[in-house]
Design a protein around this motif. Structure first.
Motif, short mmCIF file in Angstrom:
data_model
loop_
_atom_site.label_atom_id
_atom_site.label_comp_id
_atom_site.label_asym_id
_atom_site.label_seq_id
_atom_site.Cartn_x
_atom_site.Cartn_y
_atom_site.Cartn_z
N GLU A 43 0.81 -1.05 -0.17
CA GLU A 43 -0.01 -0.03 0.01
C GLU A 43 0.75 1.36 0.07
OE1 GLU A 43 -3.62 2.02 2.81
OE2 GLU A 43 -2.71 0.31 3.41
N LEU B 46 2.70 1.52 -3.73
CA LEU B 46 1.75 2.13 -4.57
C LEU B 46 1.42 3.48 -4.42
CD1 LEU B 46 -0.65 -1.19 -5.23
CD2 LEU B 46 1.50 -0.40 -6.35
N ASN B 47 1.10 3.95 -3.33
CA ASN B 47 0.98 5.28 -2.97
C ASN B 47 1.80 6.08 -3.53
OD1 ASN B 47 -1.85 4.88 -2.02
ND2 ASN B 47 -1.24 4.60 0.12
N LYS C 146 -0.74 4.89 -8.59
CA LYS C 146 -1.64 3.83 -9.01
C LYS C 146 -1.83 3.59 -10.57
CE LYS C 146 -2.77 2.84 -4.83
NZ LYS C 146 -4.22 3.11 -4.21
N VAL D 288 2.60 -1.13 -11.34
CA VAL D 288 1.56 -1.76 -10.47
C VAL D 288 1.26 -3.19 -10.86
CG1 VAL D 288 -0.60 -1.26 -9.67
CG2 VAL D 288 1.10 0.59 -9.97
#
Length: 329
Positions: free
Chosen positions: A169, A172-173, A177, A182
């Motif tokens: 998380e 990806l932040n 995204k 990804v």
């Protein structure tokens, strides 16, 4: 509100720390407080009339609850390990009021401070079979002692949520995204979790772990004993994950790694069991540890590292490393 000067991470002046803390410990008059190391937390070396000590000032993300758990674990282990042949820990120093920590005011918020015993001795790079055998015995003695510890305090687990989901998380932040990496990262982490679930179903050894068993935290040696310290990440997890961090040490020559690992395993198994399934899982947890490290990098970019060295080269290096593992393409 950000209309006032705001700090994300400060360095506390040693003179301020001496002013606040020197009367709280029965360790003699302070002669020096030296900013020693900036790591995940800040370390100061304190010299008093009685000798040397290590003062740790934790980052704001480390709560009182976290520190209470770490200190309770150290207290429990100290008694359990008192007769161990190959293992000791770096214990904390109680304050005069018999508490273990102080809450400090910093520009970014409250930070916890703890004083620790200064660890004498030399770092053993585990470059020969004898050292690895003894370290294996020490790691096993530490795990055996942890099997005897019961702490009724809240704590996370070193599970796939901690090792994979939460780092994913953050990553990806950070990369966005819409980044082209990804889909690969999602597929890679999903496959990694499935493989861990599969080996875990075979009944891997799961219990209290050191959580950060790399050389700097565990390979200081005094005589025949290894001194384990920095239990910040200690929690219940797979023992294969704990030992994965030792196997992944980068200071050993590639041609010697297999023999040194075999010696370490022999030493470990001379003290407590470690199944074939546990050993086969170690390489899988080396991968999980590397992914966790990538997520840890991201966690410190904003407040400590800065983004300059964590751009496309950093990202491409991790993606290439994970592709070369071959669990997904």
């Amino acid at each position: 509100m950000f209309n006032q000067p705001t700090a994300l991470r400060s360095v506390l002046n040693p003179k301020y720390l001496e002013f606040v803390l020197s009367d709280q410990y029965d360790i003699g008059p302070w002669k020096e407080c030296l900013f020693w190391l900036r790591g995940l937390n800040d370390t100061y070396r304190v010299r008093t009339a009685n000798g040397l000590y290590i003062l740790r000032v934790y980052r704001t993300e480390i709560t009182e609850e976290d520190v209470r758990y770490e200190l309770a674990l150290l207290s429990a282990l100290k008694g359990t390990l008192s007769s161990s042949a190959h293992t000791d820990i770096g214990e904390y120093i109680e304050k005069k009021d018999h508490t273990g920590y102080t809450m400090l005011d910093a520009a970014e918020g409250k930070r916890v401070a703890v004083m620790f015993r200064y660890i004498e001795g030399a770092e053993n790079n585990l470059e020969d079979e004898e050292s690895c055998y003894t370290f294996g015995q020490s790691a096993a003695e530490l795990h055996s002692a942890m099997d005897q510890v019961t702490l009724e305090l809240p704590r996370y687990q070193l599970d796939t949520k901690f090792l994979i989901d939460e780092p994913l998380e953050r990553i990806l932040n950070y990369v966005g995204k819409s980044s082209e990496v990804v889909p690969f990262l999602n597929a890679f982490t999903q496959t990694l979790k499935e493989r861990i679930a599969a080996v875990s179903s075979q009944g891997l050894d799961f219990g209290l772990c050191h959580g950060d068993m790399h050389g700097n935290n565990n390979a200081f040696q005094q005589g025949s004993q290894f001194i384990h310290y920095d239990f910040e990440w200690a929690a219940k997890g797979w023992r294969a994950y704990d030992l994965a961090q030792v196997k992944a040490r980068k200071r050993q020559s590639d041609e010697r790694k297999a023999a040194l690992w075999d010696a370490l395993m022999a030493g470990y198994r001379s003290v407590r069991s470690f199944s074939k399934q546990d050993e086969e899982a170690v390489d899988l947890f080396i991968i999980a540890r590397r992914f966790w490290v990538m997520g840890l990098d991201v966690a410190f970019i904003e407040s400590d590292m800065g983004a300059l060295d964590y751009g496309s080269d950093w990202l491409d290096s991790f993606i290439e490393e994970f592709r070369e593992i071959g669990i997904v393409q």
